[in-house]
Scaffold this active site. Structure first.
Site, PDB file in Angstrom:
ATOM      1  CE  LYS A   1      -4.763   6.960  -4.504  1.00 44.00           C
ATOM      2  NZ  LYS A   1      -5.380   8.151  -5.110  1.00 44.00           N
TER       3      LYS A   1
ATOM      4  CE  LYS B   1       7.688   6.655  -5.459  1.00 45.84           C
ATOM      5  NZ  LYS B   1       6.530   6.467  -6.340  1.00 45.84           N
TER       6      LYS B   1
ATOM      7  CD  GLU C   1       4.841   9.902  -6.861  1.00 46.35           C
ATOM      8  OE1 GLU C   1       3.661   9.852  -6.481  1.00 46.35           O
ATOM      9  OE2 GLU C   1       5.617   8.945  -6.768  1.00 46.35           O
ATOM     10  CG  ASP C   2      -0.746   8.876  -7.366  1.00 45.53           C
ATOM     11  OD1 ASP C   2       0.437   8.466  -7.332  1.00 45.53           O
ATOM     12  OD2 ASP C   2      -1.695   8.231  -6.896  1.00 45.53           O
TER      13      ASP C   2
ATOM     14  CG  ASP D   1       3.740   6.937  -8.844  1.00 46.39           C
ATOM     15  OD1 ASP D   1       4.396   6.031  -8.293  1.00 46.39           O
ATOM     16  OD2 ASP D   1       2.538   7.158  -8.593  1.00 46.39           O
ATOM     17  CG  LEU D   2       2.641   1.462 -12.273  1.00 48.61           C
ATOM     18  CD1 LEU D   2       2.610   1.600 -13.783  1.00 48.61           C
ATOM     19  CD2 LEU D   2       3.194   0.079 -11.891  1.00 48.61           C
ATOM     20  CG  ASP D   3       0.228   1.397  -8.319  1.00 48.49           C
ATOM     21  OD1 ASP D   3       0.200   0.892  -9.446  1.00 48.49           O
ATOM     22  OD2 ASP D   3       0.528   0.772  -7.288  1.00 48.49           O
TER      23      ASP D   3
ATOM     24  CB  THR E   1      -2.964  -0.619  -9.586  1.00 44.01           C
ATOM     25  OG1 THR E   1      -1.964   0.363  -9.422  1.00 44.01           O
ATOM     26  CG2 THR E   1      -2.802  -1.294 -10.919  1.00 44.01           C
TER      27      THR E   1
ATOM     28  CB  SER F   1       6.577   2.301  -9.390  1.00 44.36           C
ATOM     29  OG  SER F   1       5.647   1.558  -8.654  1.00 44.36           O
ATOM     30  CB  ALA F   2       6.403   2.303  -3.841  1.00 41.87           C
TER      31      ALA F   2
HETATM   32  P1  B16 Z   1       3.216  -3.725  -4.393  1.00 44.95           P
HETATM   33  P2  B16 Z   1       3.410   3.603  -6.816  1.00 44.95           P
HETATM   34  C1  B16 Z   1       2.673   1.887  -4.858  1.00 44.95           C
HETATM   35  O1  B16 Z   1       2.895   2.186  -6.210  1.00 44.95           O
HETATM   36  C2  B16 Z   1       1.196   1.964  -4.503  1.00 44.95           C
HETATM   37  O2  B16 Z   1       0.730   3.306  -4.622  1.00 44.95           O
HETATM   38  C3  B16 Z   1       0.977   1.505  -3.088  1.00 44.95           C
HETATM   39  O3  B16 Z   1      -0.392   1.558  -2.747  1.00 44.95           O
HETATM   40  C4  B16 Z   1       1.511   0.069  -2.958  1.00 44.95           C
HETATM   41  O4  B16 Z   1       1.362  -0.409  -1.623  1.00 44.95           O
HETATM   42  C5  B16 Z   1       2.992   0.046  -3.362  1.00 44.95           C
HETATM   43  O5  B16 Z   1       3.116   0.539  -4.679  1.00 44.95           O
HETATM   44  C6  B16 Z   1       3.579  -1.341  -3.286  1.00 44.95           C
HETATM   45  O6  B16 Z   1       2.963  -2.140  -4.260  1.00 44.95           O
HETATM   46  O7  B16 Z   1       2.436  -4.390  -3.298  1.00 44.95           O
HETATM   47  O8  B16 Z   1       2.712  -4.022  -5.780  1.00 44.95           O
HETATM   48  O9  B16 Z   1       4.701  -3.962  -4.260  1.00 44.95           O
HETATM   49  O10 B16 Z   1       2.277   4.581  -6.611  1.00 44.95           O
HETATM   50  O11 B16 Z   1       4.687   3.980  -6.121  1.00 44.95           O
HETATM   51  O12 B16 Z   1       3.600   3.251  -8.278  1.00 44.95           O
HETATM   52 MG    MG Z   2       1.311   6.526  -7.080  1.00 52.80          MG
END
Ligand code: B16
Ligand code: MG
Length: 232
Positions: free
Chosen positions: A45, A145, A169-170, A9-11, A17, A114-115
């Site tokens: 998140k 997810k 994953e967090d 996962d990224l964030d 972030t 990542s999302a």
């Molecule tokens: P964006 P992850 C997610 O990333 C974030 O945890 C979540 O807070 C955010 O709304 C989502 O990405 C969408 O991000 O606005 O940059 O498309 O944890 O799945 O890496």
């Molecule tokens: Mg995350």
């Protein structure tokens, strides 16, 4: 040679972030007269951008026209990107680079799941993009997810069966997504939050190379019942 697929996962796993999402969402919420706390940010998140704005509107009991909704999403992303553009490698979370380099040395397959629709620019900013064989992000998936789509696409792109993959994953939704895909789930964060994960580490500084070697060799496996297991 044992080859596994490691999906990050990224964030919250590679970089933090969430603090930038918080600042951008707070500015947006306050601009329409809605309060926004760090606790509410926690609940966003791993949640997609569209779903995040829907939740903020629900919390503030607000309704918007479709045009306003789209304009606010664009505004939020513009603010968020102003923070992202200032990122550099110093924002990579502790020992992430050590683990990535060890996996590369061991010739393992590495993907991002990542999302975020901003995943590629973020990885470029922190100079990690070239470490990933495959990137699956918010632009590639139609189901967020805890749906396992993001990780199943990742496994497929790596050419590795889901049962030979591992997800870091967090978020609770991300751990559930990995479990549904029959992928080993490794929670990065608090045990009290991520108790559904097969294994849990506070951060990568706690993850030994022996543990990673045991994953690669197959000694570390998916727990049949996470609730009964003794998590690391
Ligand atoms: P964006 P992850 C997610 O990333 C974030 O945890 C979540 O807070 C955010 O709304 C989502 O990405 C969408 O991000 O606005 O940059 O498309 O944890 O799945 O890496
Ligand atoms: Mg995350």
């Amino acid at each position: 040679m044992h080859k596994k697929g490691f999906i990050f996962d990224l964030d919250g796993v590679i970089v933090d972030t969430a603090k930038y999402h918080f600042l951008a969402w707070k500015k947006l919420a306050n601009s329409i007269g809605v309060d926004f706390s760090e606790t509410q940010n926690e609940q966003l998140k791993g949640v997609s951008r569209v779903r995040s704005l829907e939740k903020i509107l629900q919390w503030g009991n607000k309704t918007l026209s479709e045009e306003e909704f789209i304009a606010l999403m664009a505004q939020k992303n513009e603010d968020y990107l102003s923070y992202i553009n200032k990122m550099d490698a110093s924002e990579i979370l502790p020992d992430v680079s050590r683990v990535l380099d060890f996996l590369i040395e061991k010739q393992q397959a590495i993907a991002l799941g990542s999302a975020s629709k901003n995943a590629t620019p973020i990885l470029k900013k922190v100079h990690l993009l070239e470490k990933f064989e495959a990137i699956v992000d918010g632009n590639d998936v139609s189901k967020a997810k805890p749906n396992p789509e993001v990780f199943l696409i990742g496994a497929k792109l790596l050419g590795i069966a889901p049962e030979d993959c591992i997800v870091f994953e967090d978020s609770v939704a991300g751990v559930q997504a990995a479990n549904t895909a029959n992928i080993i789930s490794i929670g990065i964060g608090e045990k009290s939050v991520l108790h559904e994960a097969d294994y849990i580490f506070k951060d990568f500084t706690e993850m030994s190379q022996e543990f990673i070697e045991q994953i690669i060799s197959g000694e570390i496996q998916k727990q049949s019942n996470s609730d009964l297991s003794i998590n690391n």
